[in-house]
Design an enzyme around this catalytic site. Structure first.
Site, PDB file in Angstrom:
ATOM      1  N   HIS A 158      25.276  15.701   9.494  1.00  0.00           N
ATOM      2  CA  HIS A 158      25.750  17.102  10.209  1.00  0.00           C
ATOM      3  C   HIS A 158      25.616  16.863  11.886  1.00  0.00           C
ATOM      4  CE1 HIS A 158      26.392  21.317  11.096  1.00  0.00           C
ATOM      5  NE2 HIS A 158      26.673  21.481  10.034  1.00  0.00           N
TER       6      HIS A 158
ATOM      7  N   ASP B  16      27.843  20.571   1.614  1.00  0.00           N
ATOM      8  CA  ASP B  16      28.880  19.902   0.862  1.00  0.00           C
ATOM      9  C   ASP B  16      28.163  19.093  -0.284  1.00  0.00           C
ATOM     10  OD1 ASP B  16      30.755  19.989   3.712  1.00  0.00           O
ATOM     11  OD2 ASP B  16      31.203  21.113   2.154  1.00  0.00           O
TER      12      ASP B  16
HETATM   13  C1  SDX Z   1      30.791  20.603   7.439  1.00  0.00           C
HETATM   14  O1  SDX Z   1      30.013  21.811  11.873  1.00  0.00           O
HETATM   15  C2  SDX Z   1      29.894  22.289  11.056  1.00  0.00           C
HETATM   16  O2  SDX Z   1      29.134  23.406  11.248  1.00  0.00           O
HETATM   17  C3  SDX Z   1      30.464  21.984   9.810  1.00  0.00           C
HETATM   18  C4  SDX Z   1      29.999  22.603   8.430  1.00  0.00           C
HETATM   19  C5  SDX Z   1      30.255  23.948   8.508  1.00  0.00           C
HETATM   20  O3  SDX Z   1      29.812  24.807   7.748  1.00  0.00           O
HETATM   21  O4  SDX Z   1      31.579  24.489   9.100  1.00  0.00           O
HETATM   22  O5  SDX Z   1      28.700  22.524   8.332  1.00  0.00           O
HETATM   23  C6  SDX Z   1      30.730  22.048   7.262  1.00  0.00           C
HETATM   24  O6  SDX Z   1      31.514  20.007   7.953  1.00  0.00           O
HETATM   25  C7  SDX Z   1      29.559  19.703   6.939  1.00  0.00           C
HETATM   26  C8  SDX Z   1      29.908  18.270   7.277  1.00  0.00           C
HETATM   27  C9  SDX Z   1      30.574  17.731   6.159  1.00  0.00           C
HETATM   28  N1  SDX Z   1      30.960  16.298   6.103  1.00  0.00           N
HETATM   29  C10 SDX Z   1      30.488  15.093   5.640  1.00  0.00           C
HETATM   30  O7  SDX Z   1      29.651  15.422   4.633  1.00  0.00           O
HETATM   31  C11 SDX Z   1      31.038  14.144   5.819  1.00  0.00           C
HETATM   32  C12 SDX Z   1      29.971  12.893   5.854  1.00  0.00           C
HETATM   33  N2  SDX Z   1      29.321  13.180   7.177  1.00  0.00           N
HETATM   34  C13 SDX Z   1      29.680  12.463   8.389  1.00  0.00           C
HETATM   35  O8  SDX Z   1      30.986  12.343   8.506  1.00  0.00           O
HETATM   36  C14 SDX Z   1      29.053  12.750   9.477  1.00  0.00           C
HETATM   37  O9  SDX Z   1      27.648  13.125   9.320  1.00  0.00           O
HETATM   38  C15 SDX Z   1      29.446  14.135  10.493  1.00  0.00           C
HETATM   39  C16 SDX Z   1      30.867  13.897  10.596  1.00  0.00           C
HETATM   40  C17 SDX Z   1      29.231  15.402   9.849  1.00  0.00           C
HETATM   41  C18 SDX Z   1      28.604  13.963  11.436  1.00  0.00           C
HETATM   42  O10 SDX Z   1      29.022  13.043  12.314  1.00  0.00           O
HETATM   43  P1  SDX Z   1      28.417  12.253  13.678  1.00  0.00           P
HETATM   44  O11 SDX Z   1      28.758  13.277  14.851  1.00  0.00           O
HETATM   45  O12 SDX Z   1      28.538  10.981  13.842  1.00  0.00           O
HETATM   46  O13 SDX Z   1      26.999  12.444  13.099  1.00  0.00           O
HETATM   47  P2  SDX Z   1      25.594  12.229  13.997  1.00  0.00           P
HETATM   48  O14 SDX Z   1      25.815  12.206  15.399  1.00  0.00           O
HETATM   49  O15 SDX Z   1      24.629  13.062  13.610  1.00  0.00           O
HETATM   50  O16 SDX Z   1      25.449  10.715  13.263  1.00  0.00           O
HETATM   51  C19 SDX Z   1      24.420  10.058  13.658  1.00  0.00           C
HETATM   52  C20 SDX Z   1      24.569   8.499  13.420  1.00  0.00           C
HETATM   53  C21 SDX Z   1      25.656   7.919  13.648  1.00  0.00           C
HETATM   54  O17 SDX Z   1      25.422   6.582  13.818  1.00  0.00           O
HETATM   55  P3  SDX Z   1      25.141   5.846  15.250  1.00  0.00           P
HETATM   56  O18 SDX Z   1      26.697   6.167  15.873  1.00  0.00           O
HETATM   57  O19 SDX Z   1      24.100   6.662  15.859  1.00  0.00           O
HETATM   58  O20 SDX Z   1      24.772   4.433  14.988  1.00  0.00           O
HETATM   59  O21 SDX Z   1      24.491   8.705  11.820  1.00  0.00           O
HETATM   60  C22 SDX Z   1      25.622   8.120  11.357  1.00  0.00           C
HETATM   61  C23 SDX Z   1      26.438   8.058  12.428  1.00  0.00           C
HETATM   62  O22 SDX Z   1      27.495   6.977  12.345  1.00  0.00           O
HETATM   63  N3  SDX Z   1      26.095   8.961  10.273  1.00  0.00           N
HETATM   64  C24 SDX Z   1      26.148   8.640   8.999  1.00  0.00           C
HETATM   65  C25 SDX Z   1      26.565   9.711   8.296  1.00  0.00           C
HETATM   66  N4  SDX Z   1      26.609  10.623   9.162  1.00  0.00           N
HETATM   67  C26 SDX Z   1      26.043  10.171  10.388  1.00  0.00           C
HETATM   68  N5  SDX Z   1      26.044   7.323   8.159  1.00  0.00           N
HETATM   69  C27 SDX Z   1      26.259   7.263   7.057  1.00  0.00           C
HETATM   70  N6  SDX Z   1      26.519   8.395   6.346  1.00  0.00           N
HETATM   71  C28 SDX Z   1      26.705   9.670   6.940  1.00  0.00           C
HETATM   72  N7  SDX Z   1      27.116  10.489   6.174  1.00  0.00           N
END
Ligand code: SDX
Length: 393
Positions: free
Chosen positions: A270, A328
């Protein structure tokens, strides 16, 4: 670096804004609506009461709640002419494509509630949207499965009405299971609002141009559809099914950690929560309850989800990146057990989030500092140069 956005003062009034609606502490895993914690609301309140709280700032008195629920109940039907609009879609259209189109088209059917400068029209548009979204979502579902539309009933509560409009058929009576209705209502509550997420920011940005409420909410629906946002509930269940059995979990965890692999664990991570998503905690409890009451507590997908959560949370990578299950991760398991296809998961998210979008839209319209959202950028392209005739290229 190229494309880095810097916000001009005008934009900050819509992008990072003051608000009194929802508070999130990502480090502590806290989510409140008007000061009430989400776990408290999910346990003790119900969706239309939470709608009232989000819209008007306080929990309603019994009379206020009764009046509000009556206003919503008596606006659940859509204009009969809109049925022709539905019939223009292909039967295999994704229900989100239908919802984006139909909600945007409400601007063409409800002219008397599009003037954002008229307080009464803003109120009418708000009630119409909250009341009609379940009807539109159910109709989008029925249309894509080739079944007749089912009209709402005024003797049913909000969640029961939605379930009946989705699952009843003219050929037989349909009695709403109170267990499913309570679970549906709780899912609506858990999705009601969430501060400045991508789709809510989209609604605020659209609203900052003075667009009508139906156009703004349609913009929010379009943004929510993405698999990184509201589309994650559908993507997560499809991922869990692809994993299939617990023995394949290590393979998918390895892929999620591999920077050369675009695969991410759907339902994990998140932008804000770096501890736990409090909604996921409630959703997991609800999944256990609903599947047990439906007699499918041994659902293999639920077992895969629990084992995936356990192994991911034990993995140093996820601990270091502070990745936890989000709202989710378990919701799709419940929705599928209730009888919904994966294509209906994000429409249900959109239905529930409508009140959050509207609350934030109304709050923004009352913001005296409001200017149109107008991001700037750091230009990294070519310098100014003279045109070159094609013969000389
Ligand atoms: C919702 O914003 C909201 O409030 C949204 C929401 C709402 O109620 O409206 O909460 C609803 O959208 C929840 C999120 C649903 N999406 C997913 O579950 C899709 C999978 N999650 C990812 O796509 C991701 O976690 C995000 C998009 C949600 C956040 O992405 P970020 O901003 O890249 O996450 P981060 O900065 O916390 O990531 C830190 C690290 C990154 O690696 P580095 O660049 O530091 O090397 O963690 C990695 C990311 O690549 N990472 C993941 C991951 N999520 C982040 N690696 C593997 N699997 C994952 N799910």
């Amino acid at each position: 670096q190229a494309g880095v956005f810097t916000y001009d003062p005008g934009f900050t009034s819509t992008a990072s804004c003051d608000s009194t609606i929802t508070f999130i502490d990502g480090d502590e895993g806290i989510l409140t609506h008007r000061g009430y914690e989400i776990g408290d609301l999910a346990e003790n309140s119900h969706y239309l009461e939470v709608c009232y709280l989000l819209l008007y700032g306080e929990l309603p008195s019994p009379k206020e709640l009764e009046d509000f629920e009556n206003r919503v109940t008596n606006h659940t039907m859509i204009h009969e002419q809109m049925i022709n609009f539905f019939r223009g879609f292909r039967r295999d259209a994704h229900p989100m494509a239908v919802m984006v189109g139909v909600v945007g088209a409400m601007s063409a059917f409800y002219h008397d509630s599009t003037d954002i400068n008229d307080e009464w029209q803003r109120e009418v548009a708000s009630i119409r949207l909250i009341a009609k979204m379940p009807t539109i979502a159910a109709m989008a579902f029925k249309y894509t499965i080739g079944q007749p539309f089912v009209y709402p009933r005024n003797d049913l509560d909000y969640a029961s009405n939605f379930l009946r409009m989705c699952f009843a058929v003219p050929a037989e009576d349909y009695v709403v299971d109170p267990i499913l209705s309570r679970a549906m209502d709780r899912i609506f509550t858990l999705h009601a609002d969430h501060e400045q997420n991508a789709s809510t920011s989209t609604v605020r940005l659209a609203s900052s141009s003075g667009a009508n409420p139906f156009a703004c909410i349609a913009a929010g629906i379009a943004c929510l559809w993405g698999p990184a946002h509201g589309g994650a509930n559908q993507a997560c269940l499809e991922m869990l099914k692809e994993i299939g059995t617990p023995d394949r979990i290590p393979e998918f965890i390895a892929r999620a950690k591999d920077k050369n692999d675009p695969f991410r664990l759907m339902g994990f991570g998140h932008r804000v929560y770096k501890n736990r998503d409090p909604r996921a905690t409630v959703m997991k409890q609800s999944a256990d309850e609903v599947l047990e009451l439906l007699g499918v507590e041994n659902n293999p997908i639920l077992q895969v989800a629990k084992e995936l959560e356990k192994q991911a949370l034990a993995d140093p990578y996820f601990a270091e990146k502070k990745l936890f299950p989000n709202v989710d991760f378990y919701s799709g398991i419940i929705l599928e057990a209730m009888g919904f296809p994966t294509s209906m998961f994000t429409p249900i998210f959109a239905l529930a989030r409508t009140v959050g979008w509207i609350s934030q839209w109304k709050e923004q319209l009352n913001d005296p500092q409001l200017k149109i959202g107008r991001p700037r950028q750091l230009y990294q392209g070519a310098d100014i140069r003279p045109y070159v005739d094609i013969e000389k290229r």
